[in-house]
Design an enzyme around this catalytic site. Sequence first.
Site, PDB file in Angstrom:
ATOM      1  N   ARG A 188      40.165  43.801  36.768  1.00  0.00           N
ATOM      2  CA  ARG A 188      40.483  43.246  38.095  1.00  0.00           C
ATOM      3  C   ARG A 188      39.432  42.295  38.661  1.00  0.00           C
ATOM      4  O   ARG A 188      39.342  42.113  39.871  1.00  0.00           O
ATOM      5  CB  ARG A 188      40.773  44.346  39.128  1.00  0.00           C
ATOM      6  CG  ARG A 188      41.951  45.225  38.790  1.00  0.00           C
ATOM      7  CD  ARG A 188      43.275  44.455  38.681  1.00  0.00           C
ATOM      8  NE  ARG A 188      44.276  45.335  38.123  1.00  0.00           N
ATOM      9  CZ  ARG A 188      44.536  45.416  36.798  1.00  0.00           C
ATOM     10  NH1 ARG A 188      43.938  44.629  35.938  1.00  0.00           N
ATOM     11  NH2 ARG A 188      45.443  46.246  36.356  1.00  0.00           N
ATOM     12  N   SER A 237      47.798  48.044  44.938  1.00  0.00           N
ATOM     13  CA  SER A 237      46.696  49.010  44.908  1.00  0.00           C
ATOM     14  C   SER A 237      45.492  48.467  45.673  1.00  0.00           C
ATOM     15  O   SER A 237      45.044  47.350  45.427  1.00  0.00           O
ATOM     16  CB  SER A 237      46.292  49.292  43.465  1.00  0.00           C
ATOM     17  OG  SER A 237      47.343  49.994  42.826  1.00  0.00           O
ATOM     18  N   GLU A 307      39.836  46.837  45.466  1.00  0.00           N
ATOM     19  CA  GLU A 307      40.460  45.816  44.608  1.00  0.00           C
ATOM     20  C   GLU A 307      40.891  44.644  45.490  1.00  0.00           C
ATOM     21  O   GLU A 307      40.734  43.488  45.130  1.00  0.00           O
ATOM     22  CB  GLU A 307      41.679  46.404  43.884  1.00  0.00           C
ATOM     23  CG  GLU A 307      42.390  45.369  43.023  1.00  0.00           C
ATOM     24  CD  GLU A 307      43.534  45.952  42.204  1.00  0.00           C
ATOM     25  OE1 GLU A 307      43.425  47.094  41.721  1.00  0.00           O
ATOM     26  OE2 GLU A 307      44.544  45.256  42.066  1.00  0.00           O
TER      27      GLU A 307
HETATM   28  C1  LIG Z   1      53.893  45.430  45.519  1.00  0.00           C
HETATM   29  C2  LIG Z   1      52.678  44.928  44.794  1.00  0.00           C
HETATM   30  C3  LIG Z   1      52.467  45.280  43.459  1.00  0.00           C
HETATM   31  C4  LIG Z   1      51.343  44.833  42.772  1.00  0.00           C
HETATM   32  N1  LIG Z   1      51.163  45.173  41.467  1.00  0.00           N
HETATM   33  C5  LIG Z   1      50.067  44.769  40.799  1.00  0.00           C
HETATM   34  C6  LIG Z   1      49.858  45.138  39.419  1.00  0.00           C
HETATM   35  O1  LIG Z   1      50.668  45.813  38.801  1.00  0.00           O
HETATM   36  N2  LIG Z   1      48.729  44.723  38.809  1.00  0.00           N
HETATM   37  C7  LIG Z   1      47.791  43.955  39.439  1.00  0.00           C
HETATM   38  O2  LIG Z   1      46.772  43.603  38.829  1.00  0.00           O
HETATM   39  N3  LIG Z   1      47.974  43.567  40.742  1.00  0.00           N
HETATM   40  C8  LIG Z   1      49.079  43.952  41.430  1.00  0.00           C
HETATM   41  N4  LIG Z   1      49.248  43.583  42.739  1.00  0.00           N
HETATM   42  C9  LIG Z   1      48.208  42.773  43.412  1.00  0.00           C
HETATM   43  C10 LIG Z   1      48.458  41.251  43.383  1.00  0.00           C
HETATM   44  O3  LIG Z   1      49.817  40.951  43.270  1.00  0.00           O
HETATM   45  C11 LIG Z   1      47.701  40.599  42.246  1.00  0.00           C
HETATM   46  O4  LIG Z   1      46.314  40.773  42.402  1.00  0.00           O
HETATM   47  C12 LIG Z   1      48.011  39.094  42.166  1.00  0.00           C
HETATM   48  O5  LIG Z   1      47.560  38.630  40.946  1.00  0.00           O
HETATM   49  C13 LIG Z   1      47.384  38.282  43.280  1.00  0.00           C
HETATM   50  O6  LIG Z   1      47.914  36.971  43.216  1.00  0.00           O
HETATM   51  P1  LIG Z   1      48.111  36.111  44.551  1.00  0.00           P
HETATM   52  O7  LIG Z   1      48.621  34.780  44.171  1.00  0.00           O
HETATM   53  O8  LIG Z   1      48.923  36.871  45.540  1.00  0.00           O
HETATM   54  O9  LIG Z   1      46.611  36.013  45.040  1.00  0.00           O
HETATM   55  P2  LIG Z   1      46.061  36.064  46.542  1.00  0.00           P
HETATM   56  O10 LIG Z   1      46.252  37.442  47.077  1.00  0.00           O
HETATM   57  O11 LIG Z   1      46.585  34.955  47.337  1.00  0.00           O
HETATM   58  O12 LIG Z   1      44.513  35.836  46.262  1.00  0.00           O
HETATM   59  C14 LIG Z   1      43.749  36.789  45.547  1.00  0.00           C
HETATM   60  C15 LIG Z   1      42.398  36.150  45.205  1.00  0.00           C
HETATM   61  O13 LIG Z   1      42.618  35.101  44.272  1.00  0.00           O
HETATM   62  C16 LIG Z   1      42.134  33.874  44.789  1.00  0.00           C
HETATM   63  N5  LIG Z   1      43.048  32.797  44.367  1.00  0.00           N
HETATM   64  C17 LIG Z   1      44.355  32.627  44.660  1.00  0.00           C
HETATM   65  N6  LIG Z   1      44.833  31.511  44.074  1.00  0.00           N
HETATM   66  C18 LIG Z   1      43.782  30.969  43.398  1.00  0.00           C
HETATM   67  C19 LIG Z   1      43.615  29.782  42.624  1.00  0.00           C
HETATM   68  N7  LIG Z   1      44.605  28.910  42.408  1.00  0.00           N
HETATM   69  N8  LIG Z   1      42.382  29.540  42.109  1.00  0.00           N
HETATM   70  C20 LIG Z   1      41.340  30.388  42.301  1.00  0.00           C
HETATM   71  N9  LIG Z   1      41.438  31.513  43.045  1.00  0.00           N
HETATM   72  C21 LIG Z   1      42.654  31.802  43.583  1.00  0.00           C
HETATM   73  C22 LIG Z   1      42.108  34.041  46.309  1.00  0.00           C
HETATM   74  O14 LIG Z   1      41.167  33.166  46.893  1.00  0.00           O
HETATM   75  C23 LIG Z   1      41.729  35.503  46.432  1.00  0.00           C
HETATM   76  O15 LIG Z   1      40.331  35.660  46.313  1.00  0.00           O
HETATM   77  C24 LIG Z   1      50.385  44.016  43.444  1.00  0.00           C
HETATM   78  C25 LIG Z   1      50.610  43.638  44.780  1.00  0.00           C
HETATM   79  C26 LIG Z   1      51.750  44.087  45.453  1.00  0.00           C
HETATM   80  C27 LIG Z   1      51.965  43.645  46.867  1.00  0.00           C
END
Ligand SMILES: Cc1cc2nc3c(=O)[nH]c(=O)nc-3n(C[C@H](O)[C@H](O)[C@H](O)COP(=O)(O)OP(=O)(O)OC[C@H]3O[C@@H](n4cnc5c(N)ncnc54)[C@H](O)[C@@H]3O)c2cc1C
Length: 318
Positions: A188, A237, A307
């Site tokens: 993560r 999580s 996380e």
């Molecule tokens: C219902 C649910 C289920 C989930 N299940 C999982 C799972 O099974 N496994 C898991 O690992 N996670 C899970 N997650 C967490 C989340 O979806 C992941 O961490 C996802 O990868 C985050 O992507 P995001 O685009 O929403 O990032 P954001 O939440 O928008 O950002 C997260 C971080 O990434 C950075 N970021 C975003 N875009 C970029 C970019 N283009 N370049 C550089 N940095 C960037 C942001 O600045 C921030 O620091 C879950 C979340 C929810 C709500």
Amino acid sequence: MSLTTDKAVASLLRDDDRAVLREIFGERVRFDEPLGPYTSWKIGGPADAFAVVEREEELAAAMRLCFKRRLPWFVIGSGSNVLVGDGGMRGIVVRLGGAFAEIDARVDGDDVIVDAGASAGMAAVTAKAATLGAVGIGSLAGIPGTVGGSLRMNAGTDREMGDFVRSVWVQSPGKPDPHAITVQYFYRHTTLARDAVVSRVTLAFERGDPKSVRDEMQARLVRRKSTQPIALPNAGSCFRNPEGDKAARLIEAAGAKGWRVGGAEVSPLHANFINNVGGATARDVATLLARVRRAVHEQFGVELQLEVHLVGVFIDET
Ligand SMILES: Cc1cc2nc3c(=O)[nH]c(=O)nc-3n(C[C@H](O)[C@H](O)[C@H](O)COP(=O)(O)OP(=O)(O)OC[C@H]3O[C@@H](n4cnc5c(N)ncnc54)[C@H](O)[C@@H]3O)c2cc1C
């Protein structure tokens, strides 16, 4: 509000900064824009500027402005892993869209190759890759993030994003034009520099039988629906699993399932999720996170690590 809070929530932008941003983004930049709607928790105060970036040249131009004016900036993907403070974020928040959402998936010999822009949704990427028989894609299915956010988080389940990455392109204020970099992946988190914005990624998978890959992915999606409160506003999580254990197990054993602060509740379905059950503030969620962490530490001596990323200004006063 105290003097300190007043300062922390005051916009850093000058009129000439706003003019430059309007020149770059036109209608796609908004000022003092609440960030709640751009997060899965539906929580967060305003950004001084919020811009939807559609091309690499626009991102480069915004970064040059940040570099020149020493303005803070932040990139948000789907906002499914961030808790934005009630005091919002100073500087510029960018969200990628337009050309950054493109996906090209193809078969190349024994491999399935996916070229994806950073704002492409993981749902679309996994669906396209599964159709071509990408082995292992099921472990990335059901993650509600973008490719860029998932790369930074090294998101996944039994297998993670980093297991499949072939190349990563980034842009940063110090080096605004797109360039390839090498990233190392951990549970993560990654070595991706704090100021690097991922603009595109190439993923490579071994090619298998498309039907069995699709069936396996479907089974995982069904399982997810019965074990996670996916219909409620949350960020998945909240804590990383400690070595050899599960954060959800420890939180449940500490008796925290169902605990509430304001509109934030520890999910009765999955103890590592905190739901916004109505009108939760970032302060509610942060307080609940701290209580859960303390209870687990007091009862089991384990210090849970967050996380989710806490970003922006957290206000500890009413
Ligand atoms: C219902 C649910 C289920 C989930 N299940 C999982 C799972 O099974 N496994 C898991 O690992 N996670 C899970 N997650 C967490 C989340 O979806 C992941 O961490 C996802 O990868 C985050 O992507 P995001 O685009 O929403 O990032 P954001 O939440 O928008 O950002 C997260 C971080 O990434 C950075 N970021 C975003 N875009 C970029 C970019 N283009 N370049 C550089 N940095 C960037 C942001 O600045 C921030 O620091 C879950 C979340 C929810 C709500």
